[in-house]
Design an enzyme around this catalytic site. Sequence first.
Site, PDB file in Angstrom:
ATOM      1  N   VAL A 264      -1.601   5.843   2.324  1.00  0.00           N
ATOM      2  CA  VAL A 264      -2.836   5.048   2.326  1.00  0.00           C
ATOM      3  C   VAL A 264      -2.890   4.158   3.565  1.00  0.00           C
ATOM      4  CG1 VAL A 264      -4.157   3.298   1.053  1.00  0.00           C
ATOM      5  CG2 VAL A 264      -2.889   5.067  -0.192  1.00  0.00           C
TER       6      VAL A 264
ATOM      7  N   HIS B  22      -0.348   3.740  -8.123  1.00  0.00           N
ATOM      8  CA  HIS B  22      -1.208   4.883  -7.786  1.00  0.00           C
ATOM      9  C   HIS B  22      -2.512   4.885  -8.577  1.00  0.00           C
ATOM     10  CE1 HIS B  22       2.484   7.505  -6.365  1.00  0.00           C
ATOM     11  NE2 HIS B  22       2.400   6.330  -5.749  1.00  0.00           N
TER      12      HIS B  22
ATOM     13  N   LEU C  71       0.861  -1.178   0.000  1.00  0.00           N
ATOM     14  CA  LEU C  71       0.000   0.000   0.000  1.00  0.00           C
ATOM     15  C   LEU C  71       0.900   1.231   0.000  1.00  0.00           C
ATOM     16  CD1 LEU C  71      -2.725  -0.936   2.680  1.00  0.00           C
ATOM     17  CD2 LEU C  71      -2.980  -0.958   0.184  1.00  0.00           C
ATOM     18  N   ASP C  72       0.483   2.285  -0.703  1.00  0.00           N
ATOM     19  CA  ASP C  72       1.257   3.522  -0.721  1.00  0.00           C
ATOM     20  C   ASP C  72       1.401   4.094   0.689  1.00  0.00           C
ATOM     21  OD1 ASP C  72       1.265   3.237  -3.457  1.00  0.00           O
ATOM     22  OD2 ASP C  72      -0.292   4.757  -3.812  1.00  0.00           O
ATOM     23  N   ARG C  73       2.461   4.860   0.904  1.00  0.00           N
ATOM     24  CA  ARG C  73       2.727   5.440   2.225  1.00  0.00           C
ATOM     25  C   ARG C  73       1.533   6.196   2.805  1.00  0.00           C
ATOM     26  NH1 ARG C  73       7.383   7.263   5.155  1.00  0.00           N
ATOM     27  NH2 ARG C  73       8.777   6.609   3.454  1.00  0.00           N
TER      28      ARG C  73
END
Length: 239
Positions: free
Chosen positions: A67, A163, A63-65
């Site tokens: 999120v 993304h 997961l993106d930072r």
Amino acid sequence: MGTDESERGFGVLFEDDSVLVANKPTGVATQAPPGIDSLEVRIRRYLAPDAEGSLYLGIPHRLDRPVSGAIVFAKTRRAARQLSKQLERRTVGKRYWACVERVVEPLEGTWTDYLHKVYGQPRAMVVEGTHPGGQEAVLSYRTLGFHTAGSWLEIELQTGRTHQIRIQAGSRQHPVLGDELYGSRVTFGTPTSDERQRPIALHARTLEFMHPTTRERILIAAPTPPTWDELGLNEHTPA
């Protein structure tokens, strides 16, 4: 393993001998170079405080930072292989909640684009289908409700691109709240000068997969962070 969530730095949603499903907080990278804090480091410390470096921990997805939400880690190599196969075959169910700017119309539908990861930069962009580096990106969404700045969406990914939700929403003038990288001008969460610590209103709400050992279907729901309580979410159409 008796530490509470504040000490661990993440929530435990499910755990057995094969897998651990964590509720990732915002502002923390899933994985990072040695010496830098990450969710991986925190989980290793939780599982083996005295031998975290020698512990096997598979990371089949990320997961993106900025999120938050549900993410699964494998505690054995066999579990890692099984989960990776499911992700490759797109049999893992992932649903996200996103609060975006402006009311999305129609209230449910499908977004299809071609995305290209920008070389040397931590972002992606929408390109024409003929672009040599373009990858098809497809998601379906439905409106769950609204907030003061726009729509509250539930999103299901049919592809998994860098993304993806963020760029597909932002390119339609519906950026995720707090996501300055893709055009948001609405703040979300506690303001901070450190861009890496800024959350966005994107949350991995549910994760569904076949357990790599028992073969049972596992469905996990991750509670939203406290920052979501400030959005005033409701299920009524805004005036």
